[in-house]
Design an enzyme around this catalytic site. Structure first.
Site, short mmCIF file in Angstrom:
data_model
loop_
_atom_site.label_atom_id
_atom_site.label_comp_id
_atom_site.label_asym_id
_atom_site.label_seq_id
_atom_site.Cartn_x
_atom_site.Cartn_y
_atom_site.Cartn_z
N GLU A 221 0.79 -1.22 0.01
CA GLU A 221 0.16 0.04 -0.05
C GLU A 221 0.90 1.31 0.06
O GLU A 221 0.60 2.13 -0.56
CB GLU A 221 -0.74 0.07 1.16
CG GLU A 221 -2.03 -1.23 1.19
CD GLU A 221 -2.89 -1.16 2.33
OE1 GLU A 221 -2.33 -1.43 3.43
OE2 GLU A 221 -3.99 -1.00 2.23
N GLU B 264 -3.65 -9.48 3.63
CA GLU B 264 -4.36 -9.11 4.68
C GLU B 264 -5.31 -10.33 5.07
O GLU B 264 -5.61 -10.70 6.12
CB GLU B 264 -4.96 -7.84 4.61
CG GLU B 264 -3.88 -6.90 5.10
CD GLU B 264 -3.22 -6.31 3.83
OE1 GLU B 264 -3.14 -6.85 2.82
OE2 GLU B 264 -2.76 -5.13 3.78
C1 LIG Z 1 -8.11 -2.96 16.43
C2 LIG Z 1 -8.55 -1.32 16.34
C3 LIG Z 1 -7.95 -0.69 15.29
C4 LIG Z 1 -8.41 0.89 15.07
C5 LIG Z 1 -7.69 1.39 13.85
C6 LIG Z 1 -8.67 1.16 12.67
C7 LIG Z 1 -7.79 1.34 11.49
C8 LIG Z 1 -7.01 0.43 10.83
C9 LIG Z 1 -5.68 0.84 9.93
C10 LIG Z 1 -5.09 -0.50 9.93
C11 LIG Z 1 -3.93 -0.32 8.70
C12 LIG Z 1 -3.88 -1.69 8.10
C13 LIG Z 1 -2.73 -1.55 6.97
C14 LIG Z 1 -2.74 -2.91 6.41
O1 LIG Z 1 -2.94 -2.91 5.17
C15 LIG Z 1 -2.61 -4.01 7.10
C16 LIG Z 1 -1.33 -4.90 6.94
O2 LIG Z 1 -0.44 -4.49 6.34
S1 LIG Z 1 -1.51 -6.47 7.90
C17 LIG Z 1 -0.02 -7.32 7.80
C18 LIG Z 1 0.05 -7.68 6.12
N1 LIG Z 1 1.25 -8.53 5.82
C19 LIG Z 1 1.32 -9.80 6.02
O3 LIG Z 1 0.37 -10.59 6.46
C20 LIG Z 1 2.67 -10.58 6.03
C21 LIG Z 1 2.99 -11.35 7.13
N2 LIG Z 1 4.08 -12.07 7.18
C22 LIG Z 1 4.77 -12.96 6.13
O4 LIG Z 1 3.96 -13.40 5.45
C23 LIG Z 1 5.78 -13.44 6.61
O5 LIG Z 1 6.32 -13.28 7.69
C24 LIG Z 1 7.18 -13.06 5.38
C25 LIG Z 1 6.94 -13.47 3.89
C26 LIG Z 1 6.99 -11.53 5.49
C27 LIG Z 1 8.42 -13.62 5.79
O6 LIG Z 1 8.43 -14.92 6.04
P1 LIG Z 1 9.66 -15.58 6.52
O7 LIG Z 1 10.86 -15.20 5.80
O8 LIG Z 1 9.41 -17.02 6.37
O9 LIG Z 1 9.83 -15.27 8.22
P2 LIG Z 1 8.65 -15.44 9.15
O10 LIG Z 1 7.30 -15.73 8.66
O11 LIG Z 1 9.17 -16.65 10.02
O12 LIG Z 1 8.71 -13.96 9.80
C28 LIG Z 1 10.03 -13.67 10.49
C29 LIG Z 1 9.60 -12.87 11.66
O13 LIG Z 1 8.74 -11.70 11.45
C30 LIG Z 1 7.36 -11.58 12.15
N3 LIG Z 1 6.48 -10.83 11.10
C31 LIG Z 1 6.39 -11.14 9.93
N4 LIG Z 1 5.46 -10.35 9.52
C32 LIG Z 1 5.35 -9.39 10.31
C33 LIG Z 1 4.15 -8.71 10.46
N5 LIG Z 1 3.52 -7.83 9.25
N6 LIG Z 1 3.99 -7.90 11.52
C34 LIG Z 1 4.53 -8.51 12.59
N7 LIG Z 1 5.73 -9.33 12.58
C35 LIG Z 1 5.69 -9.88 11.45
C36 LIG Z 1 7.28 -12.84 12.31
O14 LIG Z 1 6.14 -13.26 13.16
C37 LIG Z 1 8.46 -13.61 12.67
O15 LIG Z 1 9.06 -13.11 14.01
P3 LIG Z 1 8.85 -14.32 15.05
O16 LIG Z 1 9.18 -13.36 16.50
O17 LIG Z 1 9.42 -15.36 14.82
O18 LIG Z 1 7.17 -14.58 15.16
#
Ligand SMILES: CCCCCCCCCCCCCC(=O)CC(=O)SCCNC(=O)CCNC(=O)[C@H](O)C(C)(C)COP(=O)(O)OP(=O)(O)OC[C@H]1O[C@@H](n2cnc3c(N)ncnc32)[C@H](O)[C@@H]1OP(=O)(O)O
Ligand SMILES: NC(=O)C1=CN([C@@H]2O[C@H](COP(=O)(O)OP(=O)(O)OC[C@H]3O[C@@H](n4cnc5c(N)ncnc54)[C@H](O)[C@@H]3O)[C@@H](O)[C@H]2O)C=CC1
Length: 725
Positions: free
Chosen positions: A104, A124
């Site tokens: 985004e 998402e």
């Molecule tokens: C509730 C009230 C709210 C009121 C406000 C209302 C307004 C709301 C506005 C919201 C705005 C939202 C904006 C939006 O569009 C939302 C998003 O962006 S949601 C996130 C979307 N992204 C994803 O889903 C990606 C998720 N991640 C992955 O698919 C994989 O992790 C990735 C491909 C990136 C990497 O894979 P890989 O190399 O295999 O590593 P790991 O998967 O093991 O990840 C490593 C490590 O990183 C942590 N992690 C990954 N992504 C995120 C993340 N997005 N946020 C936080 N942490 C993340 C993952 O957990 C691992 O850490 P650990 O400690 O081992 O768990």
């Protein structure tokens, strides 16, 4: 600093710096506002490039911030608005990943350059929400409604070359995306930006748009039964057609809040983090994932090229591990070879379409009948018939031909790993690697440790799972391990429900409306009823070895349902014979239709055994089946077979078609409330003392007694994982 800035000639390069994946946490958003503000005001800066540190643009919003007050500070959509309105051109340099809020952010930039290895997407929906920083409004304006819906509703990661074809990125480069972005930024200084501001574009729409969206709603409802996020994604995209940009963004936000109120995002985000936690395995000895080095698996072998072996070979080849594939005779070898080669051709075609040379990504497969050729492989996976004597014979052979440091794995779906290991010269290097069918598609891998399995062997198998792209969970050794063991009481309840007046289609409908990919009877028909029948015959539960005078519906004093045995005795093995709990168009057919024969059979059966008719309603069906499943999960925790409830949920979410938006059976039990689950089971068990599987597990009783603490706190009650079996 969560974001840094450097100057290259007149181009300011702002770098997001928040390891490991540059999630857009509150600190990153604050830093972006600050650095962007400085670059905008700096008269020496003529253009801006935005990238991420460590070769990753950004994984999007910081998922851990949802539900906390941090998400409310500095909205990402406001930042996106500021970037888009900038008078200086802004170019996103996408390396590695630009996902969710990351994409985004890139869409708010005026240009996007990606490296060929990168992936972009709006995933998402997979964590129960929708892109809510303008993504559902900007993407349709850029690539049109059908393509945007496909990207947003499926949430898939799109390889750079496909993103270029779709028009999501402007340029794909082999080398450094940052260098290419700086060059592009210098080239476009001074050019008009209006057409590059996506929020200002009109959506190319035609008269059938509403019909198209309505059809998509119907299709999506069927495909993602019960999941709310895909429906919200469509409604947001509909808003992009009907409303001006800013009102569309308001709609996005409203939809986000309504989704949050359903509880589904919380369950899916729990599932997301549980999968990552599962990789951080622990052992009853106290050893953890970080204390053990896995050995490198450079070559592997697969024994048996049936349903499972074929998929395992493909998985290994896709991970670039050369494979030796072995069968028992020339005919089976030829059949296996044909099947494997045809699957490999499909994989090669996919790779070509993504701009890769298949030779560089798919490792070779060598087919042979000679066990002697296994002398140099690092690891073997056995996938022959589920028969202990045959498995022992294979492991004896492996023990004599394989080099002494080779790891020996079995794909058994429930046999005793220790017994298999006992016939080898290296029980410490024997481990279960339980893949799910089809093994090249299904994400789950249950790694089963035996009593003597060494920590190095565990680390190697867990690491292999990661290399194969699987969600890998370490479990202890007990009959049927975790997933299949829990199916026992679940299927038992499903059978009793038929005895008491339900029909296969009623039970399946209830479970499918609950969200299961497939109800229990369709699942049994798919897997083949003969598999369970053979196992029950071997255990003396049915067939000639049942002691004379045993009542038809009792075994060892407990209730027993012989329905599945009776079906098998009539030659009804499920899909493979064209009839089982349902009828199919032909043997091997896939379309299940209710069968009048089954209805008649059940009615006669109930009459013969004078069973009181009390057909359960949908809610009762779900309660009995799901609580039975979760209750066995609690026993598995007590026995130290799974080390935490999260692991059980990961297994069910990824291997058994459990709806992720309900988190998993243990999460669901916690969501419903443990006192309620306990009381329902207790009531059933009091009325049915001959169904011991419904006796509430001790751990459930203990947790319910303290009011059902949150799932994270169960570990404290379970204690250290110790195999008590
Ligand atoms: C509730 C009230 C709210 C009121 C406000 C209302 C307004 C709301 C506005 C919201 C705005 C939202 C904006 C939006 O569009 C939302 C998003 O962006 S949601 C996130 C979307 N992204 C994803 O889903 C990606 C998720 N991640 C992955 O698919 C994989 O992790 C990735 C491909 C990136 C990497 O894979 P890989 O190399 O295999 O590593 P790991 O998967 O093991 O990840 C490593 C490590 O990183 C942590 N992690 C990954 N992504 C995120 C993340 N997005 N946020 C936080 N942490 C993340 C993952 O957990 C691992 O850490 P650990 O400690 O081992 O768990
Ligand atoms: N089918 C499924 O859904 C799942 C099966 N499993 C387990 O995987 C194993 C294999 O199951 P399937 O692939 O379904 O069986 P299958 O019957 O489809 O294939 C078994 C293969 O092993 C070969 N084989 C038999 N003896 C052999 C020998 N001495 N040397 C070399 N090859 C030999 C057979 O020719 C056959 O091709 C079993 O232990 C099963 O319990 C595990 C998970 C799911």
């Amino acid at each position: 600093m969560a974001a840094t800035r450097r100057l290259v000639n007149t181009v300011a390069v702002i770098t997001i710096n928040h390891p490991p994946v540059n999630a857009l946490s509150s600190s990153v958003r604050h830093a972006l506002v600050e650095e962007f503000g400085k670059a905008s005001k700096d008269p020496t800066v003529e253009a801006i490039v935005l990238n991420g540190s460590n070769g990753k643009f950004s994984a999007g919003a910081d998922i851990r911030e949802f539900g906390t007050s941090a998400i409310k500070t500095v909205s990402l959509e406001d930042i996106n608005g500021t970037i888009e309105a900038s008078q200086k051109p802004v170019v996103a340099a996408i390396e590695g990943i630009a996902l969710g809020g990351g994409l985004e952010l890139a869409l708010a930039c005026h240009y996007r350059v990606a490296d060929i290895q990168s992936r972009v997407g709006l995933p998402e929906v997979l964590i129960g929400i929708l892109p809510a920083a303008g993504g559902t409004q900007r993407l349709p304006r850029l690539i049109g409604i059908p393509a945007a819906l496909d990207v947003i509703v499926r949430g898939r990661h799109i390889p750079a070359t496909e993103a270029l074809n779709l028009g999501i990125v402007d340029e794909v480069v082999q080398g450094s995306a940052v260098d290419a972005a700086i060059q592009l930024a210098q080239k476009v200084i001074g050019l008009p930006l209006n057409k590059r501001r996506l929020s200002t574009l009109r959506i190319s729409s035609n008269l059938n748009m509403e019909d198209f969206l309505d059809t998509t709603v119907e299709k999506t409802k069927k495909q993602f039964r019960g999941a709310q996020a895909p429906m919200a994604c469509i409604e947001a995209v509909r808003a992009s057609v009907l409303l001006p940009y800013h009102r569309g963004v308001e709609k996005e936000r409203q939809l986000f809040l309504s989704l949050w109120a359903t509880g589904q995002p919380q369950a899916q985000q729990y599932a997301f983090f549980s999968e990552r936690e599962a990789a951080k395995w622990s052992h009853p000895s106290g050893a953890r994932w970080y204390s053990e080095e896995p050995k490198l698996v450079r070559t592997a072998a697969v024994i048996g090229l049936g349903t499972m072996g074929r998929g395992i070979v493909i998985s290994l080849s896709k991970a670039n591990i050369p494979v030796i594939a072995i069968e028992q005779d020339a005919y089976q070898l030829e059949m296996g070879k044909k099947a494997v080669n045809s699957l490999l051709e499909r994989e090669a075609e996919k790779l070509k379409q993504q701009g890769f040379s298949p030779g560089s990504k798919l490792a070779s497969v060598h087919f042979t009948l000679a066990f002697g050729e296994l002398q140099d492989v690092d690891l073997v996976i056995e996938a022959v018939y589920e028969n202990m004597e045959l498995k022992k014979e294979i492991f004896r052979k492996l023990s004599s031909v394989c080099k002494s440091n080779a790891f020996l794995c079995t794909n058994t779906s429930g046999l005793n790993i220790d017994e298999i290991a006992s016939v080898t010269d290296r029980p410490n290097q024997v481990i279960g690697t339980h893949f799910f069918s089809p093994a090249n598609i299904m994400k789950l891998l249950e790694v089963v440790r035996g009593q003597q399995t060494s920590l190095t062997t565990i680390a190697t198998a867990m690491n292999l799972g990661k290399i194969l792209g699987k969600v890998t969970v370490l479990v202890g050794n007990c009959p049927l391990f975790v997933g299949n063991r829990m199916l026992g009481p679940y299927l038992e309840q499903a059978s009793y429900l038929l005895e008491e007046g339900c029909y296969p289609e009623t039970v399946d409908r209830a479970m499918e409306e609950f969200g299961f990919a497939m109800g229990p009877f369709r699942m049994m028909d798919l897997a083949g009823l003969d598999v369970g029948w053979r196992s029950r015959t071997e255990k003396g539960l049915t067939g000639a070895n049942v002691p004379q005078g045993t009542p038809a519906r009792k075994r060892l004093g407990n209730r027993y349902s012989p329905l599945a045995d009776l079906l098998c005795e009539s030659g009804r093995f499920g899909q493979k014979t064209g009839k089982g709990w349902y009828q199919y168009e032909k043997p091997g057919g896939r379309t299940a239709r209710p069968d009048p024969w089954v209805k008649d059979f059940l009615q006669k059966y109930r009459k013969t055994h004078q069973i009181k008719q009390q057909p359960s309603n949908q809610e009762q069906i779900v309660e009995r089946c799901v609580y039975a499943l979760a209750n066995e999960g609690f026993r598995i925790l007590e026995d130290g077979i799974a080390s935490c409830p999260e692991d059980i949920d990961v297994i069910y979410n990824n291997g058994y078609g459990w709806p992720k938006y309900r988190g998993g059976p243990m999460y669901y039990a916690s969501f419903v409330g443990l006192p309620k689950v306990f009381n329902t089971l207790e009531k059933y068990y009091k009325a049915n003392a001959d169904v011991p599987s419904m006796k509430p597990a001790f751990l459930l009783k203990k947790l319910a007694a303290v009011g059902g603490p949150p799932i994270k706190e169960w570990r404290l009650q379970v204690g250290k994982p110790v195999n008590k079996l």
